[in-house]
Design a protein around this motif. Structure first.
Motif, PDB file in Angstrom:
ATOM      1  N   PHE A 237       0.812  -0.921  -0.053  1.00  0.00           N
ATOM      2  CA  PHE A 237       0.038   0.043  -0.091  1.00  0.00           C
ATOM      3  C   PHE A 237       0.817   1.274   0.031  1.00  0.00           C
ATOM      4  O   PHE A 237       2.015   1.168   0.507  1.00  0.00           O
ATOM      5  CB  PHE A 237      -0.956   0.084   1.152  1.00  0.00           C
ATOM      6  N   ARG A 238       0.285   2.234  -0.429  1.00  0.00           N
ATOM      7  CA  ARG A 238       1.044   3.561  -0.522  1.00  0.00           C
ATOM      8  C   ARG A 238       0.236   4.616   0.392  1.00  0.00           C
ATOM      9  O   ARG A 238      -0.887   4.546   0.336  1.00  0.00           O
ATOM     10  CB  ARG A 238       1.541   4.020  -1.712  1.00  0.00           C
ATOM     11  N   GLN A 239       0.989   5.580   0.640  1.00  0.00           N
ATOM     12  CA  GLN A 239       0.462   6.947   1.421  1.00  0.00           C
ATOM     13  C   GLN A 239       1.198   7.998   1.134  1.00  0.00           C
ATOM     14  O   GLN A 239       2.538   7.803   1.297  1.00  0.00           O
ATOM     15  CB  GLN A 239       0.143   6.747   2.981  1.00  0.00           C
ATOM     16  N   ALA A 240       0.376   8.914   0.767  1.00  0.00           N
ATOM     17  CA  ALA A 240       1.078  10.381   0.393  1.00  0.00           C
ATOM     18  C   ALA A 240       0.457  11.459   1.570  1.00  0.00           C
ATOM     19  O   ALA A 240      -0.615  11.204   1.999  1.00  0.00           O
ATOM     20  CB  ALA A 240       0.866  10.684  -1.005  1.00  0.00           C
ATOM     21  N   PRO A 241       1.452  12.397   1.762  1.00  0.00           N
ATOM     22  CA  PRO A 241       0.889  13.294   2.876  1.00  0.00           C
ATOM     23  C   PRO A 241      -0.642  14.064   2.152  1.00  0.00           C
ATOM     24  O   PRO A 241      -0.743  14.393   1.006  1.00  0.00           O
ATOM     25  CB  PRO A 241       2.082  14.489   2.603  1.00  0.00           C
TER      26      PRO A 241
ATOM     27  N   PRO B 188       4.599  11.108 -11.443  1.00  0.00           N
ATOM     28  CA  PRO B 188       4.583  12.022 -10.340  1.00  0.00           C
ATOM     29  C   PRO B 188       3.647  11.672  -9.081  1.00  0.00           C
ATOM     30  O   PRO B 188       3.980  11.891  -8.203  1.00  0.00           O
ATOM     31  CB  PRO B 188       4.566  13.537 -10.754  1.00  0.00           C
ATOM     32  N   GLU B 189       2.512  11.444  -9.598  1.00  0.00           N
ATOM     33  CA  GLU B 189       1.490  10.798  -8.633  1.00  0.00           C
ATOM     34  C   GLU B 189       1.571   9.623  -8.038  1.00  0.00           C
ATOM     35  O   GLU B 189       0.898   9.475  -7.078  1.00  0.00           O
ATOM     36  CB  GLU B 189      -0.045  11.013  -9.437  1.00  0.00           C
ATOM     37  N   ASP B 190       2.579   8.857  -8.432  1.00  0.00           N
ATOM     38  CA  ASP B 190       2.779   7.866  -7.743  1.00  0.00           C
ATOM     39  C   ASP B 190       4.064   7.899  -6.383  1.00  0.00           C
ATOM     40  O   ASP B 190       4.186   7.241  -5.898  1.00  0.00           O
ATOM     41  CB  ASP B 190       3.819   6.796  -8.503  1.00  0.00           C
ATOM     42  N   THR B 191       4.317   9.392  -6.225  1.00  0.00           N
ATOM     43  CA  THR B 191       5.336   9.684  -5.356  1.00  0.00           C
ATOM     44  C   THR B 191       4.406   9.461  -3.802  1.00  0.00           C
ATOM     45  O   THR B 191       3.276   9.888  -3.736  1.00  0.00           O
ATOM     46  CB  THR B 191       5.595  11.218  -5.418  1.00  0.00           C
ATOM     47  N   ALA B 192       4.928   8.815  -3.001  1.00  0.00           N
ATOM     48  CA  ALA B 192       4.452   8.151  -1.661  1.00  0.00           C
ATOM     49  C   ALA B 192       5.431   7.304  -0.880  1.00  0.00           C
ATOM     50  O   ALA B 192       6.419   7.016  -1.622  1.00  0.00           O
ATOM     51  CB  ALA B 192       3.109   7.536  -1.814  1.00  0.00           C
ATOM     52  N   GLY B 193       5.042   7.053   0.242  1.00  0.00           N
ATOM     53  CA  GLY B 193       5.501   6.050   0.984  1.00  0.00           C
ATOM     54  C   GLY B 193       5.017   4.814   0.641  1.00  0.00           C
ATOM     55  O   GLY B 193       3.681   4.581   0.903  1.00  0.00           O
TER      56      GLY B 193
ATOM     57  N   GLY C 172       5.048  -3.004   7.496  1.00  0.00           N
ATOM     58  CA  GLY C 172       6.511  -2.523   7.476  1.00  0.00           C
ATOM     59  C   GLY C 172       6.523  -0.899   7.668  1.00  0.00           C
ATOM     60  O   GLY C 172       5.534  -0.308   7.628  1.00  0.00           O
ATOM     61  N   ARG C 173       7.648  -0.517   7.763  1.00  0.00           N
ATOM     62  CA  ARG C 173       7.898   0.978   8.005  1.00  0.00           C
ATOM     63  C   ARG C 173       7.703   1.691   6.625  1.00  0.00           C
ATOM     64  O   ARG C 173       7.645   2.927   6.702  1.00  0.00           O
ATOM     65  CB  ARG C 173       9.131   1.295   8.779  1.00  0.00           C
ATOM     66  N   GLY C 174       8.237   0.994   5.592  1.00  0.00           N
ATOM     67  CA  GLY C 174       8.013   1.642   4.194  1.00  0.00           C
ATOM     68  C   GLY C 174       9.289   2.077   3.655  1.00  0.00           C
ATOM     69  O   GLY C 174      10.386   2.416   4.238  1.00  0.00           O
ATOM     70  N   ALA C 175       9.116   2.459   2.188  1.00  0.00           N
ATOM     71  CA  ALA C 175      10.350   2.916   1.665  1.00  0.00           C
ATOM     72  C   ALA C 175       9.697   4.223   0.724  1.00  0.00           C
ATOM     73  O   ALA C 175       8.682   3.969   0.085  1.00  0.00           O
ATOM     74  CB  ALA C 175      10.658   1.819   0.620  1.00  0.00           C
ATOM     75  N   GLN C 176      10.239   5.334   0.722  1.00  0.00           N
ATOM     76  CA  GLN C 176       9.838   6.633   0.049  1.00  0.00           C
ATOM     77  C   GLN C 176      10.061   6.332  -1.489  1.00  0.00           C
ATOM     78  O   GLN C 176      11.149   6.146  -1.864  1.00  0.00           O
ATOM     79  CB  GLN C 176      10.468   7.746   0.676  1.00  0.00           C
ATOM     80  N   VAL C 177       9.282   6.629  -2.107  1.00  0.00           N
ATOM     81  CA  VAL C 177       9.355   6.644  -3.729  1.00  0.00           C
ATOM     82  C   VAL C 177       9.051   8.036  -4.093  1.00  0.00           C
ATOM     83  O   VAL C 177       7.961   8.477  -3.919  1.00  0.00           O
ATOM     84  CB  VAL C 177       8.633   5.496  -4.595  1.00  0.00           C
TER      85      VAL C 177
END
Length: 124
Positions: free
Chosen positions: A37-41, A88-93, A115-120
């Motif tokens: 999963f991903r989450q952006a601010p 650019p809209e794929d930018t997220a953790g 997990g804690r995640g990886a930034q993309v």
């Protein structure tokens, strides 16, 4: 103790590719469905991909279908997310998650393990 550790994030230009990995420990990996999963601010969590325990079944969010591929290697206790044609809209953790079934991974509001995640970050 269950641990999911992501790696492979980074900065890439639009149209580029990245491959995320998630190494799992503390659980019988082959008995769990996995996902990302991903989450952006300022945005809600979005489940982008899920895979069943054997790797024979996958699900994708419409936003990534045809661009992202989820896979797993049960011998290495690792799940992957291949991301192509990044926008650019794929930018997220990006975080990997584990749950009992692919349906639970794809739809549960609360992952069983994550997990804690990886930034993309995708630049335009």
């Amino acid at each position: 103790q269950v641990q999911l550790v992501e790696s492979g994030g980074g900065l890439v230009q639009a149209g580029g590719s990245l491959r995320l990995s998630c190494a799992a420990s503390g659980l019988t990996f082959s008995r769990y469905a996995m996902g990302w999963f991903r989450q952006a601010p300022g945005k809600e969590r979005e489940i982008v991909a899920a895979i069943n325990w054997s790797g024979s079944g996958t699900k994708y969010a419409d936003s990534v279908k045809g661009r992202f591929t989820i896979s797993r290697d049960n011998a290495k206790n690792t799940v992957y997310l291949e991301m192509n044609s990044l926008k650019p809209e794929d930018t997220a953790g990006y975080c990997c998650q584990a749950d009992s079934t692919i349906t639970a991974v794809a739809s549960s509001p609360q992952p069983r393990y994550w997990g804690r995640g990886a930034q993309v970050t995708v630049s335009s």
